[in-house]
Design an enzyme around this catalytic site. Structure first.
Site, PDB file in Angstrom:
ATOM      1  N   TYR A   1       0.836  -1.209   0.000  1.00 45.26           N
ATOM      2  CA  TYR A   1       0.000   0.000   0.000  1.00 45.26           C
ATOM      3  C   TYR A   1       0.875   1.266   0.000  1.00 45.26           C
ATOM      4  CZ  TYR A   1      -3.725   3.209   1.535  1.00 45.26           C
ATOM      5  OH  TYR A   1      -4.630   4.237   1.634  1.00 45.26           O
TER       6      TYR A   1
ATOM      7  N   LYS B   1       1.011   4.183  -2.869  1.00 44.71           N
ATOM      8  CA  LYS B   1       0.651   5.570  -2.555  1.00 44.71           C
ATOM      9  C   LYS B   1       1.829   6.514  -2.820  1.00 44.71           C
ATOM     10  CE  LYS B   1      -3.497   4.806  -1.885  1.00 44.71           C
ATOM     11  NZ  LYS B   1      -4.526   5.524  -2.656  1.00 44.71           N
TER      12      LYS B   1
HETATM   13  P1  NAP Z   1     -13.403   2.311   0.893  1.00 45.14           P
HETATM   14  O1  NAP Z   1     -14.433   2.911   1.790  1.00 45.14           O
HETATM   15  O2  NAP Z   1     -12.981   0.905   1.121  1.00 45.14           O
HETATM   16  O3  NAP Z   1     -13.908   2.488  -0.619  1.00 45.14           O
HETATM   17  C1  NAP Z   1     -13.108   2.045  -1.674  1.00 45.14           C
HETATM   18  C2  NAP Z   1     -13.780   2.391  -2.986  1.00 45.14           C
HETATM   19  O4  NAP Z   1     -12.922   1.975  -4.050  1.00 45.14           O
HETATM   20  C3  NAP Z   1     -15.101   1.686  -3.192  1.00 45.14           C
HETATM   21  O5  NAP Z   1     -16.012   2.565  -3.811  1.00 45.14           O
HETATM   22  C4  NAP Z   1     -14.732   0.536  -4.130  1.00 45.14           C
HETATM   23  O6  NAP Z   1     -15.773   0.114  -4.986  1.00 45.14           O
HETATM   24  C5  NAP Z   1     -13.663   1.188  -4.961  1.00 45.14           C
HETATM   25  N1  NAP Z   1     -12.781   0.225  -5.641  1.00 45.14           N
HETATM   26  C6  NAP Z   1     -11.936  -0.683  -5.093  1.00 45.14           C
HETATM   27  N2  NAP Z   1     -11.292  -1.362  -6.050  1.00 45.14           N
HETATM   28  C7  NAP Z   1     -11.730  -0.864  -7.245  1.00 45.14           C
HETATM   29  C8  NAP Z   1     -11.450  -1.135  -8.614  1.00 45.14           C
HETATM   30  N3  NAP Z   1     -10.553  -2.069  -8.968  1.00 45.14           N
HETATM   31  N4  NAP Z   1     -12.118  -0.432  -9.572  1.00 45.14           N
HETATM   32  C9  NAP Z   1     -13.020   0.515  -9.244  1.00 45.14           C
HETATM   33  N5  NAP Z   1     -13.340   0.820  -7.958  1.00 45.14           N
HETATM   34  C10 NAP Z   1     -12.696   0.144  -6.989  1.00 45.14           C
HETATM   35  O7  NAP Z   1     -12.051   3.172   0.933  1.00 45.14           O
HETATM   36  P2  NAP Z   1     -11.781   4.719   1.287  1.00 45.14           P
HETATM   37  O8  NAP Z   1     -11.268   4.798   2.647  1.00 45.14           O
HETATM   38  O9  NAP Z   1     -12.937   5.546   0.876  1.00 45.14           O
HETATM   39  O10 NAP Z   1     -10.541   4.982   0.327  1.00 45.14           O
HETATM   40  C11 NAP Z   1     -10.606   5.774  -0.835  1.00 45.14           C
HETATM   41  C12 NAP Z   1      -9.201   6.195  -1.226  1.00 45.14           C
HETATM   42  O11 NAP Z   1      -8.631   6.968  -0.166  1.00 45.14           O
HETATM   43  C13 NAP Z   1      -8.232   5.028  -1.453  1.00 45.14           C
HETATM   44  O12 NAP Z   1      -7.390   5.293  -2.524  1.00 45.14           O
HETATM   45  C14 NAP Z   1      -7.434   4.994  -0.159  1.00 45.14           C
HETATM   46  O13 NAP Z   1      -6.168   4.446  -0.335  1.00 45.14           O
HETATM   47  C15 NAP Z   1      -7.370   6.459   0.175  1.00 45.14           C
HETATM   48  N6  NAP Z   1      -7.081   6.730   1.579  1.00 45.14           N
HETATM   49  C16 NAP Z   1      -7.949   6.379   2.542  1.00 45.14           C
HETATM   50  C17 NAP Z   1      -7.636   6.637   3.878  1.00 45.14           C
HETATM   51  C18 NAP Z   1      -8.559   6.294   4.993  1.00 45.14           C
HETATM   52  O14 NAP Z   1      -8.150   6.414   6.164  1.00 45.14           O
HETATM   53  N7  NAP Z   1      -9.787   5.902   4.746  1.00 45.14           N
HETATM   54  C19 NAP Z   1      -6.410   7.229   4.187  1.00 45.14           C
HETATM   55  C20 NAP Z   1      -5.543   7.571   3.159  1.00 45.14           C
HETATM   56  C21 NAP Z   1      -5.894   7.332   1.847  1.00 45.14           C
HETATM   57  P3  NAP Z   1     -16.855  -1.019  -4.541  1.00 45.14           P
HETATM   58  O15 NAP Z   1     -17.669  -0.381  -3.439  1.00 45.14           O
HETATM   59  O16 NAP Z   1     -17.659  -1.259  -5.755  1.00 45.14           O
HETATM   60  O17 NAP Z   1     -16.060  -2.170  -4.051  1.00 45.14           O
END
Ligand code: NAP
Length: 252
Positions: free
Chosen positions: A159, A163
């Site tokens: 990861y 990133k």
């Molecule tokens: P999340 O709630 O798990 O949601 C992930 C989203 O990505 C879902 O809509 C999922 O779609 C979609 N997805 C996963 N694989 C995919 C693919 N191959 N093609 C198209 N869509 C795909 O995650 P989140 O926390 O919102 O994270 C969003 C972004 O923020 C990510 O890049 C993550 O690394 C980044 N981020 C998050 C955090 C945190 O603390 N939450 C911190 C730093 C960075 P489905 O629902 O259809 O599966």
């Protein structure tokens, strides 16, 4: 130049917009006037709900299923935006996953899948979108990266590499396309309360909380506000930057 961070008349594609941060971004961009393509992989019902919420509020949105780690499917996603709404002005590369484990336990597939989903997807969608943005001499690409890509995180070699890769990608592409009035920036999110944290033990969550000067988790909307700013005309002179939205966790 339009006032008040309006995105009226713009078309946005948000990858992984069915849940979490992507959902909040899609809703916020639409609130500011953009037509939004809500991409998802598996959560069709959740994606349709995002579209319904936008339409009920008088906005324009359509859902589109595509695995953005797949080059052809990413092309189809951008093509859908162009055919449905007439172009793509804003691309938010947000889709992402984790497959956390220590390197001794990490399989080749754990590594490859995370790199493909988080990093290669950013290339796939950007390559497809840039073509249209170049022609229009306008574009905003915003990549959702993480403090893990800046600081590293034990148990997340895959990861953190994906990133950090997005950050290098952001800077290189920003230099390539700047002359065409396309900006490319990244937002490094901290601990944001979404499903991605499901399965992370309480002690590990507490350890992260202890690293946050503001002393709390962030909300998905707090990432969305930053995206809306970077997508606006008011951010026209900002490119190649990484904006930390992390409660002060990583001060670079
Ligand atoms: P999340 O709630 O798990 O949601 C992930 C989203 O990505 C879902 O809509 C999922 O779609 C979609 N997805 C996963 N694989 C995919 C693919 N191959 N093609 C198209 N869509 C795909 O995650 P989140 O926390 O919102 O994270 C969003 C972004 O923020 C990510 O890049 C993550 O690394 C980044 N981020 C998050 C955090 C945190 O603390 N939450 C911190 C730093 C960075 P489905 O629902 O259809 O599966």
């Amino acid at each position: 130049m339009t006032a008040s961070l309006s995105l009226e008349g713009r078309v946005a594609v948000v990858t992984g917009a069915s849940r979490g941060i992507g959902r909040a971004i899609a809703l916020e961009l639409s609130r500011r006037g953009a037509a939004v393509v809500v991409n998802y992989l598996r959560s069709e019902e959740a994606a349709r709900e995002v579209v319904s919420l936008i339409k009920e509020a008088g906005g324009k949105a359509e859902a589109f299923q595509a695995d953005v780690s797949d080059f052809k499917q990413a092309q189809e996603l951008i093509k859908f935006a162009v055919q449905t709404f007439g172009g793509v002005d804003i691309l938010v590369n947000n889709a992402g996953i984790t497959r956390d484990t220590l390197i001794m336990m990490m399989s080749e597939e754990d590594f490859d899948t995370v790199i493909a989903t988080n990093l290669k997807s950013t290339f796939n969608c950007s390559k497809a979108a840039v073509r249209h943005m170049m022609r229009k001499r306008y574009g905003r690409i915003i990549n959702i990266t993480s403090v893990a890509g800046q600081m590293g995180n034990a148990g997340q070699t895959n990861y953190s590499a994906s990133k950090a890769g997005q950050i290098g990608f952001t800077k290189a592409l920003a230099r390539e396309v700047a002359a065409r009035n396309i900006t490319v920036n990244a937002i490094a999110a901290g601990y944001i309360d979404t499903d991605i944290w499901a399965g992370v033990p309480e002690e590990a969550r507490q350890a992260v909380l202890n690293l946050i000067p503001l002393g709390r988790k962030g909300e998905p909307e707090e990432i969305a506000y930053a995206v809306a700013f970077l997508a606006s005309d008011q951010a026209a002179y900002i490119t190649g930057q990484v904006l930390g939205v992390d409660g002060g966790m990583a001060m670079m």
